[in-house]
Design a protein around this motif. Structure first.
Motif, PDB file in Angstrom:
ATOM      1  N   ALA A 197       0.825  -1.210   0.000  1.00 34.56           N
ATOM      2  CA  ALA A 197       0.000   0.000   0.000  1.00 34.56           C
ATOM      3  C   ALA A 197       0.858   1.258   0.000  1.00 34.56           C
ATOM      4  CB  ALA A 197      -0.925   0.000   1.215  1.00 34.56           C
ATOM      5  N   GLY A 198       2.040   1.182   0.632  1.00 30.95           N
ATOM      6  CA  GLY A 198       2.880   2.371   0.743  1.00 30.95           C
ATOM      7  C   GLY A 198       2.533   3.187   1.964  1.00 30.95           C
ATOM      8  N   LYS A 199       2.995   4.408   1.982  1.00 27.49           N
ATOM      9  CA  LYS A 199       2.765   5.262   3.142  1.00 27.49           C
ATOM     10  C   LYS A 199       1.284   5.642   3.231  1.00 27.49           C
ATOM     11  CE  LYS A 199       3.950   9.505   0.625  1.00 27.49           C
ATOM     12  NZ  LYS A 199       4.911  10.616   0.509  1.00 27.49           N
ATOM     13  N   PRO A 200       0.787   5.933   4.436  1.00 24.84           N
ATOM     14  CA  PRO A 200      -0.622   6.307   4.602  1.00 24.84           C
ATOM     15  C   PRO A 200      -0.965   7.539   3.778  1.00 24.84           C
ATOM     16  CG  PRO A 200       0.403   5.850   6.724  1.00 24.84           C
ATOM     17  CD  PRO A 200       1.515   5.875   5.718  1.00 24.84           C
ATOM     18  N   CYS A 201      -2.177   7.544   3.246  1.00 32.49           N
ATOM     19  CA  CYS A 201      -2.637   8.711   2.487  1.00 32.49           C
ATOM     20  C   CYS A 201      -4.019   9.111   2.990  1.00 32.49           C
ATOM     21  CB  CYS A 201      -2.667   8.423   0.991  1.00 32.49           C
ATOM     22  SG  CYS A 201      -3.632   6.990   0.510  1.00 32.49           S
ATOM     23  N   ASP A 202      -4.333  10.383   2.819  1.00 36.74           N
ATOM     24  CA  ASP A 202      -5.569  10.924   3.375  1.00 36.74           C
ATOM     25  C   ASP A 202      -6.802  10.531   2.581  1.00 36.74           C
ATOM     26  OD1 ASP A 202      -4.140  12.193   5.379  1.00 36.74           O
ATOM     27  OD2 ASP A 202      -3.846  14.016   4.188  1.00 36.74           O
ATOM     28  N   ARG A 203      -6.680  10.485   1.245  1.00 34.08           N
ATOM     29  CA  ARG A 203      -7.855  10.225   0.405  1.00 34.08           C
ATOM     30  C   ARG A 203      -7.549   9.099  -0.592  1.00 34.08           C
ATOM     31  NH1 ARG A 203      -7.498  15.667   1.082  1.00 34.08           N
ATOM     32  NH2 ARG A 203      -6.296  15.917  -0.834  1.00 34.08           N
ATOM     33  N   PRO A 204      -7.583   7.856  -0.143  1.00 27.72           N
ATOM     34  CA  PRO A 204      -7.303   6.736  -1.045  1.00 27.72           C
ATOM     35  C   PRO A 204      -8.252   6.658  -2.226  1.00 27.72           C
ATOM     36  CG  PRO A 204      -7.260   6.023   1.254  1.00 27.72           C
ATOM     37  CD  PRO A 204      -7.813   7.407   1.239  1.00 27.72           C
ATOM     38  N   SER A 205      -9.472   7.166  -2.052  1.00 28.80           N
ATOM     39  CA  SER A 205     -10.448   7.079  -3.139  1.00 28.80           C
ATOM     40  C   SER A 205      -9.975   7.817  -4.389  1.00 28.80           C
ATOM     41  CB  SER A 205     -11.800   7.634  -2.686  1.00 28.80           C
ATOM     42  OG  SER A 205     -11.690   8.991  -2.294  1.00 28.80           O
ATOM     43  N   GLU A 206      -9.135   8.850  -4.220  1.00 28.35           N
ATOM     44  CA  GLU A 206      -8.614   9.560  -5.384  1.00 28.35           C
ATOM     45  C   GLU A 206      -7.747   8.646  -6.236  1.00 28.35           C
ATOM     46  OE1 GLU A 206      -6.570  13.072  -4.227  1.00 28.35           O
ATOM     47  OE2 GLU A 206      -8.348  14.074  -3.422  1.00 28.35           O
ATOM     48  N   ILE A 207      -7.017   7.758  -5.590  1.00 31.74           N
ATOM     49  CA  ILE A 207      -6.180   6.809  -6.325  1.00 31.74           C
ATOM     50  C   ILE A 207      -7.054   5.769  -7.009  1.00 31.74           C
ATOM     51  CG2 ILE A 207      -4.318   5.113  -6.137  1.00 31.74           C
ATOM     52  CD1 ILE A 207      -3.415   6.513  -3.585  1.00 31.74           C
ATOM     53  N   LEU A 208      -8.008   5.216  -6.259  1.00 34.89           N
ATOM     54  CA  LEU A 208      -8.779   4.078  -6.744  1.00 34.89           C
ATOM     55  C   LEU A 208      -9.745   4.446  -7.861  1.00 34.89           C
ATOM     56  CD1 LEU A 208      -9.534   2.289  -3.354  1.00 34.89           C
ATOM     57  CD2 LEU A 208      -7.597   1.995  -4.900  1.00 34.89           C
ATOM     58  N   ARG A 209     -10.192   5.695  -7.907  1.00 31.46           N
ATOM     59  CA  ARG A 209     -11.119   6.080  -8.966  1.00 31.46           C
ATOM     60  C   ARG A 209     -10.400   6.694 -10.170  1.00 31.46           C
ATOM     61  NH1 ARG A 209     -13.170  10.272  -5.299  1.00 31.46           N
ATOM     62  NH2 ARG A 209     -15.110   9.103  -5.271  1.00 31.46           N
ATOM     63  N   SER A 210      -9.082   6.774 -10.115  1.00 29.20           N
ATOM     64  CA  SER A 210      -8.337   7.463 -11.172  1.00 29.20           C
ATOM     65  C   SER A 210      -8.214   6.608 -12.429  1.00 29.20           C
ATOM     66  CB  SER A 210      -6.934   7.820 -10.679  1.00 29.20           C
ATOM     67  OG  SER A 210      -6.149   6.645 -10.512  1.00 29.20           O
ATOM     68  N   PRO A 211      -8.224   7.242 -13.608  1.00 33.33           N
ATOM     69  CA  PRO A 211      -7.990   6.506 -14.858  1.00 33.33           C
ATOM     70  C   PRO A 211      -6.576   5.950 -14.927  1.00 33.33           C
ATOM     71  CG  PRO A 211      -8.089   8.884 -15.265  1.00 33.33           C
ATOM     72  CD  PRO A 211      -8.518   8.674 -13.851  1.00 33.33           C
ATOM     73  N   GLN A 212      -5.637   6.588 -14.223  1.00 31.07           N
ATOM     74  CA  GLN A 212      -4.265   6.076 -14.209  1.00 31.07           C
ATOM     75  C   GLN A 212      -4.204   4.674 -13.617  1.00 31.07           C
ATOM     76  OE1 GLN A 212      -5.305   9.088 -13.208  1.00 31.07           O
ATOM     77  NE2 GLN A 212      -3.664  10.619 -13.248  1.00 31.07           N
ATOM     78  N   LEU A 213      -4.871   4.476 -12.477  1.00 31.20           N
ATOM     79  CA  LEU A 213      -4.849   3.161 -11.852  1.00 31.20           C
ATOM     80  C   LEU A 213      -5.629   2.154 -12.691  1.00 31.20           C
ATOM     81  CD1 LEU A 213      -4.025   1.362  -9.495  1.00 31.20           C
ATOM     82  CD2 LEU A 213      -6.144   2.024  -8.336  1.00 31.20           C
ATOM     83  N   ALA A 214      -6.734   2.571 -13.268  1.00 34.64           N
ATOM     84  CA  ALA A 214      -7.514   1.664 -14.115  1.00 34.64           C
ATOM     85  C   ALA A 214      -6.677   1.141 -15.265  1.00 34.64           C
ATOM     86  CB  ALA A 214      -8.763   2.378 -14.631  1.00 34.64           C
ATOM     87  N   GLU A 215      -5.912   2.016 -15.887  1.00 32.21           N
ATOM     88  CA  GLU A 215      -5.057   1.599 -16.996  1.00 32.21           C
ATOM     89  C   GLU A 215      -3.933   0.700 -16.510  1.00 32.21           C
ATOM     90  OE1 GLU A 215      -3.299   1.254 -20.792  1.00 32.21           O
ATOM     91  OE2 GLU A 215      -5.311   1.714 -20.065  1.00 32.21           O
ATOM     92  N   ALA A 216      -3.308   1.075 -15.409  1.00 32.39           N
ATOM     93  CA  ALA A 216      -2.221   0.258 -14.863  1.00 32.39           C
ATOM     94  C   ALA A 216      -2.725  -1.127 -14.488  1.00 32.39           C
ATOM     95  CB  ALA A 216      -1.602   0.953 -13.648  1.00 32.39           C
TER      96      ALA A 216
END
Length: 302
Positions: A197-216
């Motif tokens: 997961a890496g270091k703690p982040c405040d808003r994980p939903s920003e990562i999970l809903r991003s097109p960058q992660l979807a493509e990766a």
């Protein structure tokens, strides 16, 4: 581990199996499974992320070629209850082998390569199931397996394997690093890769809903036989719903006496794409440390 009763049957709205699979031991009641949407939005295979991503399948192949430099020796503490690794002859480990056989049978008949492991509330054992299942798929089925520490709120997988201070998903996101693969580790002596997961982040939903992660994620799915994600509980955060948009199915962990039925129903209703493939009933028992091989094959009694 627990006496695991896995009910493995695909959600009708997602996939119709070509022929019946072995009768499940325990299925989710029909009233708990919400209807899936009639349409889903798929990313084109040639879509490129706005920023970040894997940089194409060639980058993933390079990652696999560099596995020696990225491999780590793991020594899971006995307290981690990683029975598939530390006590492979236990009844708990055998239960996970049975679960992996069922999943493998489903994979041969249906579009199933990636799954999230979730629960309705905390303390139901989802991380325990995700870690042991991934180890089993890699060590006993011989599948190239990627285990993702997808609970960015309370990540626990790294500590289960005796690891700490690892960079991962959140670091890739904050640095907008184009190569997500460089954060992956291969466990020495197995076909199991790990994305922390890496270091703690405040808003994980920003990562999970991003097109960058979807493509990766779509590119990773091409390179692995299995992707197992230790997601968050379905309630109260939305992360499990966001992961459900990326994976082929959801494996639900239910622990007897922990999850109220109301919370279970509400959690399933919160998923836009439930794609429920099965239920694992996690019931604590005294069988965790039983020497399964010794008892079954007539080994010496202690």
């Amino acid at each position: 581990m627990s006496q695991l009763f896995e009910g493995l049957g695909f959600s009708r709205a997602r996939i119709q199996p070509r022929q019946p699979i072995a009768a499940p031991l325990e299925m989710a009641p029909a009233q708990l499974v919400p209807a899936a949407p009639t349409e889903t939005t798929e990313l084109p295979s040639n879509a490129m992320p706005e920023a970040g991503g894997l940089g194409g399948a060639a980058e993933v192949e390079k990652m696999l070629d560099r596995e020696k430099s990225r491999s780590v020796m793991v020594q899971p503490p006995m307290t981690s209850r990683l029975v598939a690794w530390t006590v492979p002859n236990s009844l708990g480990a055998e239960k996970f082998r049975a679960l992996s056989v069922r999943l493998d049978a489903m994979r041969r008949q249906n579009e199933l390569k990636s799954m999230q492991v979730t629960s309705s509330v905390i303390n139901e054992g989802k991380s325990f199931v995700a870690a042991n299942l991934a180890v089993t798929l890699a060590k006993y089925s011989g599948c190239k397996t990627l285990l993702i520490e997808g609970d960015l709120h309370r990540p626990t997988l790294a500590s289960m394997f005796g690891l700490k201070d690892l960079q991962g998903l959140s670091d890739w996101w904050t640095g907008r690093n184009a190569d997500l693969a460089r954060h992956m580790l291969r466990f020495t002596g197995s076909s199991l890769w790990f994305l922390p997961a890496g270091k703690p982040c405040d808003r994980p939903s920003e990562i999970l809903r991003s097109p960058q992660l979807a493509e990766a994620f779509s590119r990773l799915a091409v390179q692995f036989d299995w992707i197992v994600i230790d997601s968050t509980p379905m309630l109260p955060v939305i992360d499990a719903n966001l992961w459900s948009r990326l994976v082929d199915g959801t494996l639900l962990v239910v622990r007897e006496g922990i999850a109220p039925l109301k919370a279970l129903k509400k959690g399933l209703q919160s998923l836009d794409h439930p794609k429920l493939i099965g239920v694992v009933v996690n019931e604590a028992s005294d069988f965790d440390q039983t020497d399964y091989e010794g008892q079954y094959y007539g080994g010496a009694r202690k």
